[in-house]
Scaffold this active site. Sequence first.
Site, PDB file in Angstrom:
ATOM      1  CD  GLU A 348      -2.641  -1.218   2.597  1.00 42.57           C
ATOM      2  OE1 GLU A 348      -3.860  -1.412   2.526  1.00 42.57           O
ATOM      3  OE2 GLU A 348      -2.038  -1.094   3.670  1.00 42.57           O
TER       4      GLU A 348
HETATM    5  C1  TNX Z   1      -4.121  -4.160   5.051  1.00 44.63           C
HETATM    6  S1  TNX Z   1      -2.417  -6.540   4.635  1.00 44.63           S
HETATM    7  C2  TNX Z   1      -2.821  -3.920   5.428  1.00 44.63           C
HETATM    8  C3  TNX Z   1      -2.522  -3.578   6.817  1.00 44.63           C
HETATM    9  C4  TNX Z   1      -3.770  -3.432   7.632  1.00 44.63           C
HETATM   10  C5  TNX Z   1      -4.712  -4.548   7.301  1.00 44.63           C
HETATM   11  C6  TNX Z   1      -5.944  -4.555   8.136  1.00 44.63           C
HETATM   12  C7  TNX Z   1      -1.424  -5.446   4.313  1.00 44.63           C
HETATM   13  C8  TNX Z   1      -0.240  -5.872   3.650  1.00 44.63           C
HETATM   14  N1  TNX Z   1      -1.748  -4.177   4.619  1.00 44.63           N
HETATM   15  O1  TNX Z   1      -1.769  -2.390   6.867  1.00 44.63           O
HETATM   16  O2  TNX Z   1      -3.428  -3.471   8.978  1.00 44.63           O
HETATM   17  O3  TNX Z   1      -5.072  -4.426   5.954  1.00 44.63           O
HETATM   18  O4  TNX Z   1      -6.722  -5.678   7.880  1.00 44.63           O
END
Ligand code: TNX
EC number: 3.2.1.52
Length: 532
Positions: A348
């Site tokens: 992300e």
């Molecule tokens: C997505 S999974 C994220 C995390 C969050 C999570 C909450 C991922 C690689 N990134 O930063 O904590 O969703 O479910």
Amino acid sequence: MKYSLWTFAVVAALSISSCQTPSAVPLDEAGIIPIPSSIAPTSGTFELEPSASIQLIGSGEDLSRVGAFLADRLRPATGFEIPVSTESGDLVLELTSGAASEKYTVDISSDQVKISSTSAAGLYYGIQTLVKAMPVAIENTSKVDTDWVIGTGIIEDQPEFAYRGSMLDVARHFISVEDVKHYIDQMGSLKFNFLHLHLSDDQGWRIEIKSWPKLTEIGGKTEVGGTEGGFFSQEDYVEIVKYASDRFITVVPEIDMPGHTNAALASYAELNPGVNLPDGDFSTMSEGKIDFDILDKNPEPAELYTGIEVGFSTFATNKEITYTFVEDVIKELVELTPGPYIHIGGDESHVTEKDDYIYFVERVQEIVTKYGKKSIGWDEIATAKLAPGSVAQFWALEENAILAKEQGNQILMSPAKRAYLDMQYDSTSRLGLHWAAYIELDDSYNWDPSTYADGINKTDILGVEAPLWTETIANRSDIEYMAFPRLAALAEVAWSSKERRSWDDFSKRIAIQGKRWDINGIEFYRSPKVLW
Ligand code: TNX
């Protein structure tokens, strides 16, 4: 009247035999999780007597350690002394010759239990199986008066996947060393072998880095919701690594970057992109190309952040100081981490330009390689060139998993819709998020890593990992409510073959496990899918 003598004889015979050896639950009904590759019960009973002892066959520090582990596991509830030696004993741990593997055998006859494996890890798994074959009262921490009986038979077992992991997000809410150890105990009992620690994120930096002390002095102070954060000193971290390793669990430390870095950006202004002069000689550039009024060589540090939305932060991927920083951090982490992997995050990074992201991920992998480790990253890293041996952790996008496979790299399966321990069970769950799915116990159980994603087959998969993100999870009780019973379901997904797995059978075994957790004081979620 006609049958009374006969009836009397049968009752008398039964009661005599039960005086001698009380009968045990047959081995295949004992509730072993994860389900072993094969269980062949026979009709006898082994009884652990007060005089019981453990015999070690083979040599090595690890063998003595698993011997001591078994004795420690049995002593509190039985109240027996259970000495460990190389003299003949009722409980035998035999390290056999051959290439070390996690495969083990537990052979239970009426006068002896023998666990054998070519590795101490295998013996440890055999011990965990044996304990789950015993009466649930073995979970008590003080002496219980009962018959310590086990059904006889042979169990042969080996894991389906080499990497069986769980992740704790200690960044969103800090988790104490004590609570991490408590979680490790449960992981060990379920035959997990990797603990991934998510050590940094926008809301907090949780590992002491001596060369960059403000990371924890500033970035370690906060957590989600504005409560006080915390961090692991290097000594704390080493203690966790050792505690895990004693249970055959390897720690994988994660520094999430280039996004999810607000805590670091709040600690050190120079890591921020700001609006900067590019590095290098740009004296030949015409003034028209750069607006000199907005140039800023010394960006401000970011503000500390305690919210939940992410995707807004990024390291300055075009500045050398960023790579000096990353190298310093990785170097210190590597010195404390005996395991083969460093997790570099990579998820992300919504405000990092695509090209910058790729450049960053490739350079960071080089640093990890330089220090003799392999990189793991969230599936987005597969959009960059992967170093040999780098692992892409599939959480969201199948196309990223395919990109990794096409580059000849392996995939760690953590599909958010099945493996995420922070998803709510249903809309009434008191904790958790639901952006990926509601995940009831049967949902976390009923999937197959080898067929989950189109084009990703068993040989492409390193293993399975169950992440526990902690935006909504603040303490041990919250951890337990979200992780249990689902962690046990995922343990079986990771350890047991598809052919051996069945929800109907698991739902009965998990009810027995629930009795164990009750004795352990673990506040698990009583899924309505199970007759507890
Ligand atoms: C997505 S999974 C994220 C995390 C969050 C999570 C909450 C991922 C690689 N990134 O930063 O904590 O969703 O479910």
